[in-house]
Design a protein around this motif. Structure first.
Motif, PDB file in Angstrom:
ATOM      1  N   THR A  23      10.477  90.772 -31.840  1.00 53.91           N
ATOM      2  CA  THR A  23       9.613  91.038 -30.683  1.00 53.91           C
ATOM      3  C   THR A  23      10.122  90.319 -29.442  1.00 53.91           C
ATOM      4  OG1 THR A  23       7.621  91.444 -31.990  1.00 53.91           O
ATOM      5  CG2 THR A  23       7.285  90.732 -29.728  1.00 53.91           C
ATOM      6  N   VAL A  24      10.406  89.038 -29.576  1.00 50.13           N
ATOM      7  CA  VAL A  24      10.892  88.256 -28.434  1.00 50.13           C
ATOM      8  C   VAL A  24      12.206  88.840 -27.926  1.00 50.13           C
ATOM      9  CG1 VAL A  24      11.802  85.994 -27.756  1.00 50.13           C
ATOM     10  CG2 VAL A  24       9.711  86.138 -29.109  1.00 50.13           C
ATOM     11  N   THR A  25      13.092  89.202 -28.843  1.00 53.36           N
ATOM     12  CA  THR A  25      14.387  89.754 -28.450  1.00 53.36           C
ATOM     13  C   THR A  25      14.229  91.096 -27.746  1.00 53.36           C
ATOM     14  OG1 THR A  25      15.381  88.627 -30.346  1.00 53.36           O
ATOM     15  CG2 THR A  25      16.696  90.323 -29.271  1.00 53.36           C
ATOM     16  N   MET A  26      13.418  91.991 -28.300  1.00 47.87           N
ATOM     17  CA  MET A  26      13.194  93.300 -27.680  1.00 47.87           C
ATOM     18  C   MET A  26      12.569  93.130 -26.287  1.00 47.87           C
ATOM     19  SD  MET A  26      14.078  95.993 -29.677  1.00 47.87           S
ATOM     20  CE  MET A  26      12.958  97.358 -29.334  1.00 47.87           C
ATOM     21  N   ARG A  27      11.615  92.208 -26.154  1.00 47.92           N
ATOM     22  CA  ARG A  27      10.999  91.972 -24.844  1.00 47.92           C
ATOM     23  C   ARG A  27      12.034  91.511 -23.829  1.00 47.92           C
ATOM     24  NH1 ARG A  27       5.445  88.614 -26.032  1.00 47.92           N
ATOM     25  NH2 ARG A  27       4.159  90.393 -26.620  1.00 47.92           N
ATOM     26  N   LEU A  28      12.881  90.582 -24.243  1.00 48.31           N
ATOM     27  CA  LEU A  28      13.932  90.068 -23.368  1.00 48.31           C
ATOM     28  C   LEU A  28      14.895  91.186 -22.964  1.00 48.31           C
ATOM     29  CD1 LEU A  28      15.564  87.598 -22.181  1.00 48.31           C
ATOM     30  CD2 LEU A  28      16.810  87.651 -24.342  1.00 48.31           C
ATOM     31  N   LEU A  29      15.342  91.961 -23.926  1.00 47.77           N
ATOM     32  CA  LEU A  29      16.329  93.007 -23.655  1.00 47.77           C
ATOM     33  C   LEU A  29      15.788  94.110 -22.760  1.00 47.77           C
ATOM     34  CD1 LEU A  29      17.946  93.446 -27.182  1.00 47.77           C
ATOM     35  CD2 LEU A  29      18.870  92.199 -25.219  1.00 47.77           C
ATOM     36  N   LEU A  30      14.534  94.497 -22.990  1.00 46.16           N
ATOM     37  CA  LEU A  30      13.968  95.635 -22.273  1.00 46.16           C
ATOM     38  C   LEU A  30      13.172  95.235 -21.032  1.00 46.16           C
ATOM     39  CD1 LEU A  30      12.897  97.743 -25.359  1.00 46.16           C
ATOM     40  CD2 LEU A  30      14.966  97.973 -23.980  1.00 46.16           C
ATOM     41  N   GLY A  31      12.993  93.922 -20.815  1.00 47.47           N
ATOM     42  CA  GLY A  31      12.295  93.458 -19.627  1.00 47.47           C
ATOM     43  C   GLY A  31      10.810  93.765 -19.632  1.00 47.47           C
ATOM     44  N   ASP A  33       6.791  92.547 -21.296  1.00 51.79           N
ATOM     45  CA  ASP A  33       6.130  91.386 -21.882  1.00 51.79           C
ATOM     46  C   ASP A  33       4.822  91.721 -22.580  1.00 51.79           C
ATOM     47  OD1 ASP A  33       4.501  91.925 -19.742  1.00 51.79           O
ATOM     48  OD2 ASP A  33       4.769  89.994 -18.763  1.00 51.79           O
ATOM     49  N   ASN A  34       4.512  92.995 -22.704  1.00 56.58           N
ATOM     50  CA  ASN A  34       3.199  93.339 -23.245  1.00 56.58           C
ATOM     51  C   ASN A  34       3.254  94.176 -24.533  1.00 56.58           C
ATOM     52  OD1 ASN A  34       4.240  95.585 -22.031  1.00 56.58           O
ATOM     53  ND2 ASN A  34       2.328  96.249 -21.112  1.00 56.58           N
ATOM     54  N   ILE A  35       4.401  94.221 -25.184  1.00 59.16           N
ATOM     55  CA  ILE A  35       4.498  95.002 -26.416  1.00 59.16           C
ATOM     56  C   ILE A  35       4.848  94.077 -27.578  1.00 59.16           C
ATOM     57  CG2 ILE A  35       5.656  96.907 -27.604  1.00 59.16           C
ATOM     58  CD1 ILE A  35       6.235  98.149 -24.904  1.00 59.16           C
ATOM     59  N   GLU A  36       4.121  94.224 -28.656  1.00 59.42           N
ATOM     60  CA  GLU A  36       4.358  93.467 -29.886  1.00 59.42           C
ATOM     61  C   GLU A  36       4.893  94.410 -30.952  1.00 59.42           C
ATOM     62  OE1 GLU A  36       3.573  90.187 -30.674  1.00 59.42           O
ATOM     63  OE2 GLU A  36       2.783  89.747 -28.678  1.00 59.42           O
ATOM     64  N   ILE A  37       5.677  93.884 -31.859  1.00 62.79           N
ATOM     65  CA  ILE A  37       6.040  94.648 -33.044  1.00 62.79           C
ATOM     66  C   ILE A  37       4.914  94.488 -34.047  1.00 62.79           C
ATOM     67  CG2 ILE A  37       7.582  94.759 -35.042  1.00 62.79           C
ATOM     68  CD1 ILE A  37       9.872  94.022 -33.172  1.00 62.79           C
ATOM     69  N   VAL A  38       4.430  95.600 -34.561  1.00 61.09           N
ATOM     70  CA  VAL A  38       3.388  95.592 -35.577  1.00 61.09           C
ATOM     71  C   VAL A  38       4.046  95.944 -36.910  1.00 61.09           C
ATOM     72  CG1 VAL A  38       1.237  96.666 -36.339  1.00 61.09           C
ATOM     73  CG2 VAL A  38       1.625  96.233 -33.909  1.00 61.09           C
ATOM     74  N   VAL A  39       3.767  95.148 -37.925  1.00 55.85           N
ATOM     75  CA  VAL A  39       4.341  95.361 -39.253  1.00 55.85           C
ATOM     76  C   VAL A  39       3.233  95.730 -40.216  1.00 55.85           C
ATOM     77  CG1 VAL A  39       5.658  94.311 -41.139  1.00 55.85           C
ATOM     78  CG2 VAL A  39       6.081  93.598 -38.779  1.00 55.85           C
ATOM     79  N   THR A  40       3.457  96.798 -40.962  1.00 50.10           N
ATOM     80  CA  THR A  40       2.518  97.178 -42.020  1.00 50.10           C
ATOM     81  C   THR A  40       3.288  97.358 -43.310  1.00 50.10           C
ATOM     82  OG1 THR A  40       2.720  99.509 -41.385  1.00 50.10           O
ATOM     83  CG2 THR A  40       0.872  98.300 -40.472  1.00 50.10           C
ATOM     84  N   SER A  48       6.783  99.124 -42.489  1.00 47.06           N
ATOM     85  CA  SER A  48       6.985  99.889 -41.258  1.00 47.06           C
ATOM     86  C   SER A  48       6.876  98.919 -40.099  1.00 47.06           C
ATOM     87  CB  SER A  48       5.904 100.962 -41.092  1.00 47.06           C
ATOM     88  OG  SER A  48       6.102 102.002 -41.981  1.00 47.06           O
ATOM     89  N   PHE A  49       7.819  98.988 -39.182  1.00 46.38           N
ATOM     90  CA  PHE A  49       7.800  98.202 -37.960  1.00 46.38           C
ATOM     91  C   PHE A  49       7.575  99.182 -36.820  1.00 46.38           C
ATOM     92  CE2 PHE A  49       9.444  95.025 -40.601  1.00 46.38           C
ATOM     93  CZ  PHE A  49       9.732  93.849 -39.937  1.00 46.38           C
ATOM     94  N   SER A  50       6.623  98.895 -35.941  1.00 43.01           N
ATOM     95  CA  SER A  50       6.357  99.754 -34.786  1.00 43.01           C
ATOM     96  C   SER A  50       6.470  98.944 -33.510  1.00 43.01           C
ATOM     97  CB  SER A  50       4.940 100.339 -34.865  1.00 43.01           C
ATOM     98  OG  SER A  50       4.803 101.123 -36.009  1.00 43.01           O
ATOM     99  N   TRP A  51       7.210  99.488 -32.554  1.00 39.50           N
ATOM    100  CA  TRP A  51       7.331  98.892 -31.226  1.00 39.50           C
ATOM    101  C   TRP A  51       6.399  99.685 -30.331  1.00 39.50           C
ATOM    102  CZ3 TRP A  51       8.759  94.790 -28.677  1.00 39.50           C
ATOM    103  CH2 TRP A  51       9.085  94.846 -27.327  1.00 39.50           C
ATOM    104  N   GLY A  52       5.139  99.253 -30.270  1.00 36.41           N
ATOM    105  CA  GLY A  52       4.118 100.019 -29.566  1.00 36.41           C
ATOM    106  C   GLY A  52       4.054 101.413 -30.177  1.00 36.41           C
ATOM    107  N   SER A  53       3.895 102.419 -29.348  1.00 36.19           N
ATOM    108  CA  SER A  53       3.922 103.797 -29.850  1.00 36.19           C
ATOM    109  C   SER A  53       5.266 104.449 -29.540  1.00 36.19           C
ATOM    110  CB  SER A  53       2.797 104.605 -29.211  1.00 36.19           C
ATOM    111  OG  SER A  53       2.967 104.636 -27.798  1.00 36.19           O
ATOM    112  N   ALA A  54       6.217 103.665 -29.025  1.00 36.64           N
ATOM    113  CA  ALA A  54       7.477 104.219 -28.553  1.00 36.64           C
ATOM    114  C   ALA A  54       8.577 104.297 -29.602  1.00 36.64           C
ATOM    115  CB  ALA A  54       7.985 103.393 -27.370  1.00 36.64           C
TER     116      ALA A  54
END
Length: 144
Positions: A23-31, A33-40, A48-54
């Motif tokens: 999550t921290v890495t994806m936030r840094l790379l994509l600029g 700060d409001n998206i979390e990785i959700v793991v189920t 399953s890992f989800s980066w928001g709905s994207a």
């Protein structure tokens, strides 16, 4: 599950830790700060890992008894969608995070990266130093 990227880890991977670092890495790379990785959890060793709905990725863990290198844990990640740069970036960041957090290497069996076996810290530095914000270009910068 088709395997895109893999990490060989020295210790049993904890998906919550992997998700936090990814999550921290994806936030840094994509600029962002409001998206979390959700793991189920889907099954005993599948998540399953989800980066928001994207974007999304499927992750599977295999214990040392099945590993290519004795005593190592394997973390496999595959993008939910083929040809979607953000999904591929997410799957790659998951295995890089697993390698960093749990002491291991990133393995690319598909030939997308410059080498088959890679140091995860070096990959993380290379992608973060690239200055790219476009997911497909971020993955592309790791091929050289």
């Amino acid at each position: 599950m088709s395997i895109d990227y893999e990490a060989w880890c020295a210790e049993e991977p904890r998906m919550a830790s992997v998700a936090r670092v990814a999550t921290v890495t994806m936030r840094l790379l994509l600029g962002v700060d409001n998206i979390e990785i959700v793991v189920t959890g889907e099954a005993e060793q599948t998540w399953s890992f989800s980066w928001g709905s994207a974007a999304g990725a499927r992750v599977m863990v295999m214990g040392p008894e099945y590993a290519e290198i004795p005593g190592r844990w394997s973390v496999f990640a595959t993008a939910d969608s083929r040809g979607v740069g953000l999904d591929e970036l997410l799957s790659l960041m998951i295995v890089i995070a697993a390698g960093v957090v749990h002491g291991g290497e990133v393995v690319d069996e598909s030939g997308r990266l410059a080498q088959r076996v890679n140091e995860p810290g070096e990959l993380m530095l290379k992608v973060s130093r690239s200055g790219e914000r476009e997911p497909a270009r971020l993955v592309e910068c790791l091929k050289s």
